[in-house]
Design a protein around this motif. Structure first.
Motif, mmCIF file in Angstrom:
data_model
loop_
_atom_site.group_PDB
_atom_site.id
_atom_site.type_symbol
_atom_site.label_atom_id
_atom_site.label_comp_id
_atom_site.label_asym_id
_atom_site.label_seq_id
_atom_site.Cartn_x
_atom_site.Cartn_y
_atom_site.Cartn_z
ATOM 1 N N GLN A 31 -24.824 -3.096 -1.799
ATOM 2 C CA GLN A 31 -25.445 -3.240 -3.109
ATOM 3 C C GLN A 31 -25.210 -4.648 -3.668
ATOM 4 N N HIS A 32 -23.977 -5.115 -3.567
ATOM 5 C CA HIS A 32 -23.629 -6.420 -4.128
ATOM 6 C C HIS A 32 -24.402 -7.551 -3.459
ATOM 7 N N ARG A 36 -30.139 -3.307 2.276
ATOM 8 C CA ARG A 36 -30.339 -1.867 2.377
ATOM 9 C C ARG A 36 -29.235 -1.277 3.247
ATOM 10 N N TYR A 37 -28.774 -0.099 2.867
ATOM 11 C CA TYR A 37 -27.633 0.439 3.583
ATOM 12 C C TYR A 37 -27.967 0.861 5.011
ATOM 13 N N ASP A 85 -31.736 3.522 2.502
ATOM 14 C CA ASP A 85 -30.733 2.899 1.642
ATOM 15 C C ASP A 85 -29.638 3.886 1.252
ATOM 16 N N ASP A 86 -29.161 4.641 2.235
ATOM 17 C CA ASP A 86 -28.078 5.585 1.987
ATOM 18 C C ASP A 86 -27.361 5.847 3.305
ATOM 19 N N ARG A 317 -21.004 2.863 -5.107
ATOM 20 C CA ARG A 317 -22.013 1.817 -5.052
ATOM 21 C C ARG A 317 -22.270 1.152 -6.405
ATOM 22 N N MET A 318 -22.405 1.939 -7.472
ATOM 23 C CA MET A 318 -22.808 1.399 -8.765
ATOM 24 C C MET A 318 -21.623 1.056 -9.670
#
Length: 338
Positions: A31-32, A36-37, A85-86, A317-318
């Motif tokens: 995320q930083h 994309r994961y 993205d997960d 993540r957030m």
């Protein structure tokens, strides 16, 4: 001190300029850095870039290859799907009953694999780019965690109770494969091998001592013989097995936020470094900067001359970047005042 000097000195109980920061960052790192994961999990170059930048930006003292629990599962042949993205997902149970174990569990060469080889390439890249200044963390799934990944945790529990001999045969093979993967990573340049065996927190102390701990010790001994160190990570409530974990021979033992840290540190004297235990969700994700700083101070106060500070498990993540920054800032401040 460099991060590598700092961590190695702390593990040895020697003086450091500040306590090392081993925050666990995976989704947060992607995320930083804007990745994309799914790419973070599949492309070692993305993982390396994201981990390097995140370590530098947030004062983290290790370069980690952690991404998801399914690298070995994929290479055994399990059906794993990648999300854009997960985290990846297991599409179906790989081992439905113990009769399938002989056919579905075979040893494989990490250097001829897919996903484990990608991790090895990440270690090689870390070594080339920052190996002199940062410690490099490789990773393997512990034998029980891997079996529960392949067989589904509820079914694995039933198999262990009903057919322990067959499950032990599987655990023995998984242990040997973990050793192969761990040693290959040490040979590629990993200083420390993380071993994640989270599902072990869900079984009794007697079952852990009988079925899991001896096999974890085999992996730890093999890594030591190869010249590496081991970081044992069993997240969740491990109060009932922490005494056994510190006797495992691991150099670092992670503890999550619900563990009695003072007891863990007391048990660890002369055996290992305790690493933890800031609450990732309630404190880092949902708390204030002062909440985070207070958590750092509490962990330091409960520790000893080997204690390492980290999130109890992965930083969400957030999480506010200011909160993650506050961990390194508080450790630096404490280092200046000690």
């Amino acid at each position: 001190m460099t991060p590598k000097e700092r961590l190695l000195a702390r593990i040895a109980g020697q003086p450091v300029d500040r306590i090392p920061n081993l925050n666990i960052v995976m989704l947060f790192a992607a995320q930083h850095t804007g990745y994309r994961y799914g790419d973070f999990c599949r492309n070692y170059q993305v993982l390396v870039d994201a981990q390097l930048k995140t370590a530098e930006d947030f004062g983290i003292d290790i370069l980690s290859t952690m991404s998801d629990p399914y690298r070995e599962s994929w290479d055994y042949g399990a059906c794993v799907s990648f999300q854009p993205d997960d985290l990846p997902k297991m599409n179906e149970i790989y081992i439905h009953d113990t009769e399938e174990i002989p056919a579905k569990l075979k040893l494989w060469d990490p250097m001829q694999s897919v996903r484990m080889l990608d991790r090895i390439h990440a270690i090689e890249a870390f070594k080339q780019l920052r190996g002199d200044t940062y410690p490099i963390l490789g990773w393997v799934e512990g034998p029980w965690a891997e079996f529960t990944d392949l067989a589904d945790i509820s079914e694995a529990m039933i198999m262990l109770i009903d057919e322990p001999e067959e499950v032990c045969s599987a655990l023995d093979l998984l242990t040997q494969q973990a050793i192969r993967c761990a040693v290959a990573q040490v040979n590629a340049g990993a200083d420390i091998i993380g071993m994640g065996d989270a599902a072990a927190s869900l079984i009794s102390a007697d079952m852990y001592r009988t079925y899991i701990l001896p096999r974890e010790k085999q992996i730890i001994d093999a890594v030591h013989q190869a010249g590496g160190m081991v970081k044992l990570h069993i997240c969740g409530d491990i109060n009932h097995i922490i005494a056994d974990m510190v006797d495992s021979g691991a150099d670092i033992v992670d503890i999550d936020y619900m563990v009695d840290m003072e007891r863990a540190v007391a048990l660890s004297q002369g055996k290992c470094a305790i690493c933890g235990q800031i609450n990732p969700t309630a404190t880092i994700l949902q708390g204030t900067e002062e909440d985070v700083r207070e958590a750092v101070r509490r962990c330091v106060a409960a520790g000893n001359n080997k204690t390492i500070i980290s999130s109890g498990c992965e930083i969400p993540r957030m999480s506010p970047e200011a909160n993650v920054t506050a961990i390194a800032q508080e450790l630096k401040l404490l280092g200046q005042t000690n």
